[in-house]
Write an enzyme that holds these catalytic residues in place. Structure first.
Site, PDB file in Angstrom:
ATOM      1  N   ARG A 177     -67.115   3.473 -10.144  1.00  0.00           N
ATOM      2  CA  ARG A 177     -66.335   4.665  -9.798  1.00  0.00           C
ATOM      3  C   ARG A 177     -65.041   4.625 -10.610  1.00  0.00           C
ATOM      4  NH1 ARG A 177     -67.469   9.013  -7.017  1.00  0.00           N
ATOM      5  NH2 ARG A 177     -65.383   9.041  -6.097  1.00  0.00           N
ATOM      6  N   LEU A 228     -61.271   5.276 -10.551  1.00  0.00           N
ATOM      7  CA  LEU A 228     -60.327   5.296  -9.436  1.00  0.00           C
ATOM      8  C   LEU A 228     -59.113   6.156  -9.787  1.00  0.00           C
ATOM      9  CD1 LEU A 228     -60.746   1.528  -8.680  1.00  0.00           C
ATOM     10  CD2 LEU A 228     -61.382   3.400  -7.137  1.00  0.00           C
ATOM     11  N   HIS A 233     -65.198  -5.607 -17.765  1.00  0.00           N
ATOM     12  CA  HIS A 233     -65.793  -4.547 -18.592  1.00  0.00           C
ATOM     13  C   HIS A 233     -66.678  -5.227 -19.644  1.00  0.00           C
ATOM     14  CE1 HIS A 233     -66.093  -0.658 -20.576  1.00  0.00           C
ATOM     15  NE2 HIS A 233     -65.864  -1.278 -21.723  1.00  0.00           N
ATOM     16  N   GLU A 265     -54.957   3.995 -16.817  1.00  0.00           N
ATOM     17  CA  GLU A 265     -55.832   4.437 -17.924  1.00  0.00           C
ATOM     18  C   GLU A 265     -57.116   3.619 -17.880  1.00  0.00           C
ATOM     19  OE1 GLU A 265     -53.922   4.064 -21.697  1.00  0.00           O
ATOM     20  OE2 GLU A 265     -55.650   4.873 -22.820  1.00  0.00           O
ATOM     21  N   LEU A 266     -58.259   4.280 -17.978  1.00  0.00           N
ATOM     22  CA  LEU A 266     -59.576   3.649 -17.824  1.00  0.00           C
ATOM     23  C   LEU A 266     -59.801   2.529 -18.845  1.00  0.00           C
ATOM     24  CD1 LEU A 266     -62.332   3.872 -16.324  1.00  0.00           C
ATOM     25  CD2 LEU A 266     -63.091   5.253 -18.266  1.00  0.00           C
ATOM     26  N   ASP A 267     -60.208   1.362 -18.334  1.00  0.00           N
ATOM     27  CA  ASP A 267     -60.609   0.234 -19.202  1.00  0.00           C
ATOM     28  C   ASP A 267     -59.492  -0.204 -20.145  1.00  0.00           C
ATOM     29  OD1 ASP A 267     -63.964   1.590 -19.487  1.00  0.00           O
ATOM     30  OD2 ASP A 267     -63.069   0.277 -17.989  1.00  0.00           O
ATOM     31  N   GLU A 287     -70.092 -13.059 -18.371  1.00  0.00           N
ATOM     32  CA  GLU A 287     -69.287 -12.431 -17.318  1.00  0.00           C
ATOM     33  C   GLU A 287     -69.182 -13.358 -16.109  1.00  0.00           C
ATOM     34  OE1 GLU A 287     -70.413  -8.397 -16.345  1.00  0.00           O
ATOM     35  OE2 GLU A 287     -71.094  -8.044 -18.385  1.00  0.00           O
TER      36      GLU A 287
HETATM   37  C1  GRF Z   1     -72.051  -5.519 -15.687  1.00  0.00           C
HETATM   38  O1  GRF Z   1     -72.396  -5.197 -17.012  1.00  0.00           O
HETATM   39  C2  GRF Z   1     -70.557  -5.430 -15.543  1.00  0.00           C
HETATM   40  O2  GRF Z   1     -69.887  -5.731 -16.761  1.00  0.00           O
HETATM   41  C3  GRF Z   1     -70.345  -3.997 -15.224  1.00  0.00           C
HETATM   42  O3  GRF Z   1     -71.391  -3.702 -14.309  1.00  0.00           O
HETATM   43  C4  GRF Z   1     -72.560  -4.421 -14.749  1.00  0.00           C
HETATM   44  C5  GRF Z   1     -73.313  -4.951 -13.562  1.00  0.00           C
HETATM   45  O4  GRF Z   1     -72.483  -5.848 -12.883  1.00  0.00           O
HETATM   46  N1  GRF Z   1     -69.026  -3.796 -14.662  1.00  0.00           N
HETATM   47  P1  GRF Z   1     -72.994  -6.574 -11.507  1.00  0.00           P
HETATM   48  O5  GRF Z   1     -74.282  -7.292 -11.812  1.00  0.00           O
HETATM   49  O6  GRF Z   1     -73.225  -5.473 -10.470  1.00  0.00           O
HETATM   50  O7  GRF Z   1     -71.884  -7.506 -11.133  1.00  0.00           O
END
Ligand code: GRF
Length: 193
Positions: A94, A96, A112, A146-148, A177
């Site tokens: 979403r 925000l 991200h 600002e987004l991202d 991640e």
């Molecule tokens: C991932 O690529 C993450 O970078 C992005 O959402 C994707 C899924 O994330 N924000 P998750 O498996 O739901 O944590």
């Protein structure tokens, strides 16, 4: 110190943070705990993982609200019940509103799936492949209006292989991640101890 994690789907990043908190005894070491997992999707698979790990879960369906502002205001109220030191966006799909971001300024984090500032927005892996990138990756940053964009906390880089498609690259990035997000969260908590 309470951490609240917001998800929309599989929640693999949330799960990685939960496991890191368990294995690293964040409660004993830093007085930190994952207080709740909140989703805007009732069918988010991550909710089940949270419940199985004894973490409170809440669902706030954005479709039940007249406006983005109304949803964000209701979401902020639910989150405030947990008085979080940190709010973690983990696959929370979403955008925000400034009001929400402002309310949690300085304690709102996001991951991200690109090497920001490159490839803000969606479909980052496909775009990196189409651009001929030799490397891709992921970024943990503090959330600003600002987004991202926003102060970068952690990054990881992976190679883009000649036969990669968006799915194979996404899987390689996702592995990273799950390493950098727990590290960013625990470092934030340590700085609050
Ligand atoms: C991932 O690529 C993450 O970078 C992005 O959402 C994707 C899924 O994330 N924000 P998750 O498996 O739901 O944590």
């Amino acid at each position: 110190k309470n951490i609240v994690i917001l998800i929309s789907g599989g929640g693999s990043n949330m799960a990685a943070i939960v496991r890191a908190a368990q294995q690293g005894d964040w409660a004993g070491q830093y007085g930190a705990r994952i207080a709740a997992v909140i989703s805007n999707k009732a069918d988010a698979k991550g909710l089940q993982f949270a419940q199985e790990n004894g973490i409170a879960t809440e669902v706030l369906d954005h479709k039940a609200f007249a406006s983005r502002e109304d949803f964000d205001a209701a979401l902020a109220q639910v989150i405030d019940r947990y008085q979080p030191t940190l709010v973690v966006l983990a696959g929370f799909m979403r955008i925000l509103t400034p009001g929400f971001v402002g309310h949690f300024a300085g304690r709102l984090m996001n991951i991200h799936p690109s090497l920001l500032p490159a490839f803000t927005g969606l479909h980052t892996h496909q775009r990196a492949i189409e651009a001929g990138c030799k490397f891709a990756g992921c970024t943990v940053h503090m959330v600003t209006e600002e987004l991202d964009v926003g102060p970068i906390l952690e990054q990881a880089v992976v190679p883009v292989l000649p036969d990669d498609n968006a799915d194979t690259l996404a899987a390689r990035v996702l592995t990273q991640e799950h390493i950098i997000y727990p590290r960013a969260v625990v470092n934030f908590i340590k700085n609050k101890s």
